[in-house]
Design a protein around this motif. Structure first.
Motif, PDB file in Angstrom:
ATOM      1  N   ALA A  37       0.860  -1.189   0.000  1.00  0.00           N
ATOM      2  CA  ALA A  37       0.000   0.000   0.000  1.00  0.00           C
ATOM      3  C   ALA A  37       0.891   1.232   0.000  1.00  0.00           C
ATOM      4  N   ASP A  38       0.568   2.197  -0.823  1.00  0.00           N
ATOM      5  CA  ASP A  38       1.357   3.429  -0.908  1.00  0.00           C
ATOM      6  C   ASP A  38       0.425   4.614  -1.161  1.00  0.00           C
ATOM      7  N   PRO A  39      -0.472   4.905  -0.204  1.00  0.00           N
ATOM      8  CA  PRO A  39      -1.491   5.929  -0.446  1.00  0.00           C
ATOM      9  C   PRO A  39      -0.947   7.332  -0.640  1.00  0.00           C
ATOM     10  N   ASP A  40       0.278   7.601  -0.166  1.00  0.00           N
ATOM     11  CA  ASP A  40       0.858   8.929  -0.338  1.00  0.00           C
ATOM     12  C   ASP A  40       1.630   9.057  -1.648  1.00  0.00           C
ATOM     13  N   VAL A  63      -3.149  -2.543  -2.569  1.00  0.00           N
ATOM     14  CA  VAL A  63      -4.385  -1.944  -2.062  1.00  0.00           C
ATOM     15  C   VAL A  63      -4.156  -0.446  -1.945  1.00  0.00           C
ATOM     16  N   ASP A  64      -5.229   0.323  -2.015  1.00  0.00           N
ATOM     17  CA  ASP A  64      -5.104   1.777  -2.110  1.00  0.00           C
ATOM     18  C   ASP A  64      -4.838   2.478  -0.781  1.00  0.00           C
ATOM     19  N   THR A  65      -5.211   1.863   0.338  1.00  0.00           N
ATOM     20  CA  THR A  65      -5.114   2.550   1.627  1.00  0.00           C
ATOM     21  C   THR A  65      -4.475   1.648   2.680  1.00  0.00           C
ATOM     22  N   TYR A  66      -3.995   2.290   3.737  1.00  0.00           N
ATOM     23  CA  TYR A  66      -3.472   1.522   4.871  1.00  0.00           C
ATOM     24  C   TYR A  66      -4.610   0.797   5.587  1.00  0.00           C
ATOM     25  N   ASP A  67      -5.820   1.376   5.575  1.00  0.00           N
ATOM     26  CA  ASP A  67      -6.977   0.695   6.169  1.00  0.00           C
ATOM     27  C   ASP A  67      -7.171  -0.675   5.525  1.00  0.00           C
TER      28      ASP A  67
END
Length: 340
Positions: A37-40, A63-67
């Motif tokens: 995941a790397d949302p930033d 996946v798009d988010t850490y959540d």
């Protein structure tokens, strides 16, 4: 051969360049299920590929988010985010009962590093710091030789950790995200080796720094520095931590540690060997020898499976952050000695 029990590991962020080799190492391990995941990444000012595009290139599930990463219920995480974002991710992993390998430096302040250690201790989870250089066979052999006593007492150490300006990852020169420049980036690797070799906490630190290197970029952080560390035993160690390698260099840089003892000297330079050549774009360099990131990940994964605390642990992470932050304080005061 017994098949290992599946182990779920999430790589959190592609901010740090080592995240790419961590993914490669984990993909090669039997019994490891991997997601990233790397949302930033999408909003980062980095020139290098980040986010879903990099995950696709690496061939790793994304996946798009850490959540979503934590909802996947990993057994462990590898945190390779920007330095100032380490604490929040470590504390989140601890709250979820998830083991942690955190990129260096552990934090940008000693207070944050201590809080991260306490969070993991309360949760009963592993917190390991990513210092791959200590896994170099030449480094381990040198430390074993020095500990044997054959060369007598260690008297002094000269450390050099120089490299290119990490320009494709813009956050490395962002004082808020990185916590500093070359002093933060390159002091800690040598400080970790000194911690392992000497087995004592630094007593005082003196440092000078400047931004003469890459001055045309008008960066807000230091690009060159020299740090002197005194230990209670009387040993004085120096670390040249500059971003002094030219951008045209075929390799990122190198690390050398020279140890002076009573009856001899030992010098290790784990990145010195390689195959040099040329291609259509100019000079090339291919390193040879052990994959230090793979050795680091191997130790972490084995520790998670075996339920033991690997080294380097959070204590090492805290002590190396102490040295880096003391160096920053000293340099900001014109080279004043800072007592720890």
């Amino acid at each position: 051969m017994n098949t290992p029990v599946p182990l779920r590991i999430a790589v959190l962020s592609f901010a740090h360049t080592h995240s790419l080799s961590y993914v490669h190492a984990l993909k090669a391990m039997p019994g490891v299920e991997l997601v990233a995941a790397d949302p930033d990444g999408a909003a980062a000012a980095d020139d290098a590929l980040r986010g879903a595009a990099l995950a696709a290139e690496l061939g790793v599930a994304y996946v798009d988010t850490y959540d979503e990463a934590f909802a996947w219920k990993p057994d462990a995480v590898v945190i390779a985010a920007e330095n100032s974002r380490h604490r929040a991710l470590v504390e989140r992993a601890a709250a979820a009962g998830v083991h942690v390998l955190c990129e260096k430096p552990l934090a940008t302040t000693v207070e944050d590093a201590v809080a991260m250690q306490e969070a993991c201790e309360r949760a009963g989870v592993i917190l390991m710091v990513a210092y791959p250089v200590r896994f170099a066979p030449s480094v381990r052999d040198a430390i074993t030789e020095l500990r044997s006593g054959r060369l007598g007492k260690v008297l002094g150490v000269t450390g050099i950790n120089n490299g290119k300006l990490p320009q494709d990852r813009a956050w490395f020169t962002d004082p808020e995200l990185a916590g500093g420049g070359a002093l933060v980036d390159h002091v800690v690797h040598c400080a970790d080796l000194l911690d392992e070799l000497l087995g004592e906490r630094a007593q005082s630190v003196r440092a000078v720094s400047n931004s003469i290197l890459h001055a045309e970029r008008e960066l807000e952080v230091e690009t060159g520095g020299l740090v002197s560390i005194r230990y209670p035993s009387g040993v004085i160690a120096t670390i040249d931590c500059s971003w002094s390698w030219p951008m045209s260099s075929a390799t990122w840089g190198g690390l050398t540690l020279q140890v002076v003892a009573e009856r001899g000297t030992v010098t290790v330079s784990p990145f010195a060997k390689g195959v040099a050549g040329h291609d259509a774009h100019g000079e090339t360099w291919s390193p040879v020898g052990a994959d230090l990131d793979a050795l680091l990940l191997d130790e972490f994964v084995h520790a998670v499976r075996e339920g033991r605390q690997p080294q380097p642990d959070a204590g090492v992470g805290i002590r190396t952050v102490e040295i880096a932050t003391a160096a920053q304080a000293s340099a900001s005061r014109g080279g004043e000695v800072v007592t720890l």
